[in-house]
Design a protein around this motif. Structure first.
Motif, PDB file in Angstrom:
ATOM      1  N   ASN A   1       0.997  -0.989   0.089  1.00 31.22           N
ATOM      2  CA  ASN A   1       0.077   0.026   0.028  1.00 31.22           C
ATOM      3  C   ASN A   1       1.140   1.330  -0.153  1.00 31.22           C
ATOM      4  O   ASN A   1       1.507   1.489   1.060  1.00 31.22           O
ATOM      5  CB  ASN A   1      -0.848  -0.161   1.245  1.00 31.22           C
ATOM      6  CG  ASN A   1      -1.772   1.042   1.420  1.00 31.22           C
ATOM      7  OD1 ASN A   1      -1.974   1.939   0.422  1.00 31.22           O
ATOM      8  ND2 ASN A   1      -2.454   1.302   2.335  1.00 31.22           N
ATOM      9  N   VAL A   2       0.967   1.915  -1.058  1.00 35.31           N
ATOM     10  CA  VAL A   2       1.830   2.987  -1.228  1.00 35.31           C
ATOM     11  C   VAL A   2       0.881   4.142  -0.446  1.00 35.31           C
ATOM     12  O   VAL A   2      -0.134   4.704  -1.230  1.00 35.31           O
ATOM     13  CB  VAL A   2       2.411   3.213  -2.569  1.00 35.31           C
ATOM     14  CG1 VAL A   2       3.088   4.738  -2.937  1.00 35.31           C
ATOM     15  CG2 VAL A   2       2.861   2.198  -3.441  1.00 35.31           C
ATOM     16  N   THR A   3       1.533   4.719   0.624  1.00 33.05           N
ATOM     17  CA  THR A   3       0.857   5.903   1.143  1.00 33.05           C
ATOM     18  C   THR A   3       0.981   7.094   0.399  1.00 33.05           C
ATOM     19  O   THR A   3      -0.184   8.059   0.640  1.00 33.05           O
ATOM     20  CB  THR A   3       1.535   6.074   2.668  1.00 33.05           C
ATOM     21  OG1 THR A   3       2.852   6.349   2.430  1.00 33.05           O
ATOM     22  CG2 THR A   3       1.410   4.706   3.314  1.00 33.05           C
ATOM     23  N   ASN A   4       1.970   7.486  -0.460  1.00 32.59           N
ATOM     24  CA  ASN A   4       2.091   8.646  -1.191  1.00 32.59           C
ATOM     25  C   ASN A   4       1.885   8.427  -2.596  1.00 32.59           C
ATOM     26  O   ASN A   4       2.634   8.976  -3.452  1.00 32.59           O
ATOM     27  CB  ASN A   4       3.449   9.555  -0.817  1.00 32.59           C
ATOM     28  CG  ASN A   4       4.458   8.626  -0.979  1.00 32.59           C
ATOM     29  OD1 ASN A   4       4.390   7.628  -0.943  1.00 32.59           O
ATOM     30  ND2 ASN A   4       5.773   9.320  -0.992  1.00 32.59           N
ATOM     31  N   ASP A   5       0.992   7.767  -3.042  1.00 33.01           N
ATOM     32  CA  ASP A   5       0.905   7.139  -4.405  1.00 33.01           C
ATOM     33  C   ASP A   5       0.617   8.416  -5.397  1.00 33.01           C
ATOM     34  O   ASP A   5       0.959   8.494  -6.542  1.00 33.01           O
ATOM     35  CB  ASP A   5      -0.131   6.068  -4.681  1.00 33.01           C
ATOM     36  CG  ASP A   5      -1.324   6.428  -4.147  1.00 33.01           C
ATOM     37  OD1 ASP A   5      -1.557   7.710  -3.527  1.00 33.01           O
ATOM     38  OD2 ASP A   5      -2.624   5.641  -4.218  1.00 33.01           O
ATOM     39  N   ASP A   6      -0.055   9.215  -4.837  1.00 30.92           N
ATOM     40  CA  ASP A   6      -0.409  10.621  -5.728  1.00 30.92           C
ATOM     41  C   ASP A   6       0.942  11.195  -6.077  1.00 30.92           C
ATOM     42  O   ASP A   6       1.130  11.769  -7.274  1.00 30.92           O
ATOM     43  CB  ASP A   6      -1.184  11.569  -5.095  1.00 30.92           C
ATOM     44  CG  ASP A   6      -0.818  11.949  -3.770  1.00 30.92           C
ATOM     45  OD1 ASP A   6      -0.030  11.234  -3.075  1.00 30.92           O
ATOM     46  OD2 ASP A   6      -1.403  12.890  -3.106  1.00 30.92           O
ATOM     47  N   LYS A   7       1.905  11.504  -4.901  1.00 31.72           N
ATOM     48  CA  LYS A   7       3.107  11.952  -5.546  1.00 31.72           C
ATOM     49  C   LYS A   7       4.189  11.205  -6.322  1.00 31.72           C
ATOM     50  O   LYS A   7       4.799  11.825  -7.149  1.00 31.72           O
ATOM     51  CB  LYS A   7       3.765  12.323  -4.149  1.00 31.72           C
ATOM     52  CG  LYS A   7       3.621  13.436  -3.314  1.00 31.72           C
ATOM     53  CD  LYS A   7       4.035  13.668  -1.913  1.00 31.72           C
ATOM     54  CE  LYS A   7       3.241  14.612  -0.943  1.00 31.72           C
ATOM     55  NZ  LYS A   7       4.209  14.850   0.138  1.00 31.72           N
ATOM     56  N   VAL A   8       3.913  10.097  -6.280  1.00 32.32           N
ATOM     57  CA  VAL A   8       4.799   9.119  -6.878  1.00 32.32           C
ATOM     58  C   VAL A   8       4.214   9.035  -8.435  1.00 32.32           C
ATOM     59  O   VAL A   8       5.003   9.105  -9.364  1.00 32.32           O
ATOM     60  CB  VAL A   8       4.562   7.597  -6.460  1.00 32.32           C
ATOM     61  CG1 VAL A   8       5.083   6.666  -7.596  1.00 32.32           C
ATOM     62  CG2 VAL A   8       5.069   7.377  -5.140  1.00 32.32           C
TER      63      VAL A   8
END
Length: 203
Positions: A67-74
């Protein structure tokens, strides 16, 4: 003394006897001193793996995606690197180690190259090409299955076309060209061999 207390004392005695024997055997086998923390940590990991196997819980390296917690930034960083539109819901992360902490993470995502078309007086944005993106980065992995990516460490590894509206199947086209090339070579070789045989017969 109650029966339950006797059972508890018996279990504790067995545990202490086992630990003393383990430390003694370790000191005999290893020339170095006994590292108590390492031995205890190893035992805890083995117990956790055993419990996980009973409950069906997968280790971090066995999970299909974290679960990527900062997927929006990635996704935004991948957008800038590739000049494509990354599908936020397609961002996945995987690690090769079952340990938590700071480590290398493999990122994958689906992205599109969009184009504008006019239909009925309205401007529509439709995907012209679909890509598969692979990148690596450093991330802080947690035992809960979450990972926070350090976006400054993202490095693009691969950008592969999955679909091109101008060519229904890019990969298939490449295979067809390879097959055609092989067939042409076979035909040319057969023709050359036949000509050589004819020349030898005439001679």
């Amino acid at each position: 003394m109650s029966r339950i207390l006797k059972v508890l004392i018996f279990i504790v005695g067995i545990f202490v006897f086992f630990e003393v024997g383990l430390f003694a055997s370790y000191s005999v086998i290893s020339s170095d001193g006994v590292n108590v923390d390492e031995i205890i940590s190893t035992q805890i990991d083995e117990v956790n793996d055993f419990i996980g196997s009973l409950t069906g819980k997968k280790t971090l390296s066995e999970q299909e995606t974290l679960n990527v917690t900062n997927d929006d930034k990635v996704a935004l960083i991948l957008n800038n690197m590739t000049n494509l539109s990354v599908n936020l819901g397609s961002v996945t992360a995987k690690v090769s180690s079952g340990d938590d902490g700071n480590q290398t993470v493999t990122l994958t995502a689906i992205a599109t190259k969009d184009t504008q078309i006019t239909s009925g007086g309205a401007i529509l944005i439709v995907p012209e090409q679909t890509y598969s993106i692979t990148a690596t980065a450093t991330g802080e992995v947690y035992s809960s299955g979450k990972v926070e990516i350090d976006t400054t460490t993202i490095a693009l590894k691969e950008k592969m076309v999955l679909y091109n509206q101008n060519s229904t199947n890019t990969a298939g086209g490449s295979i067809d060209n390879l097959v055609q090339y092989a067939q042409n070579n076979t035909t040319n070789n057969n023709t050359t061999m036949a000509n050589n045989t004819t020349k030898k017969t005439r001679a």
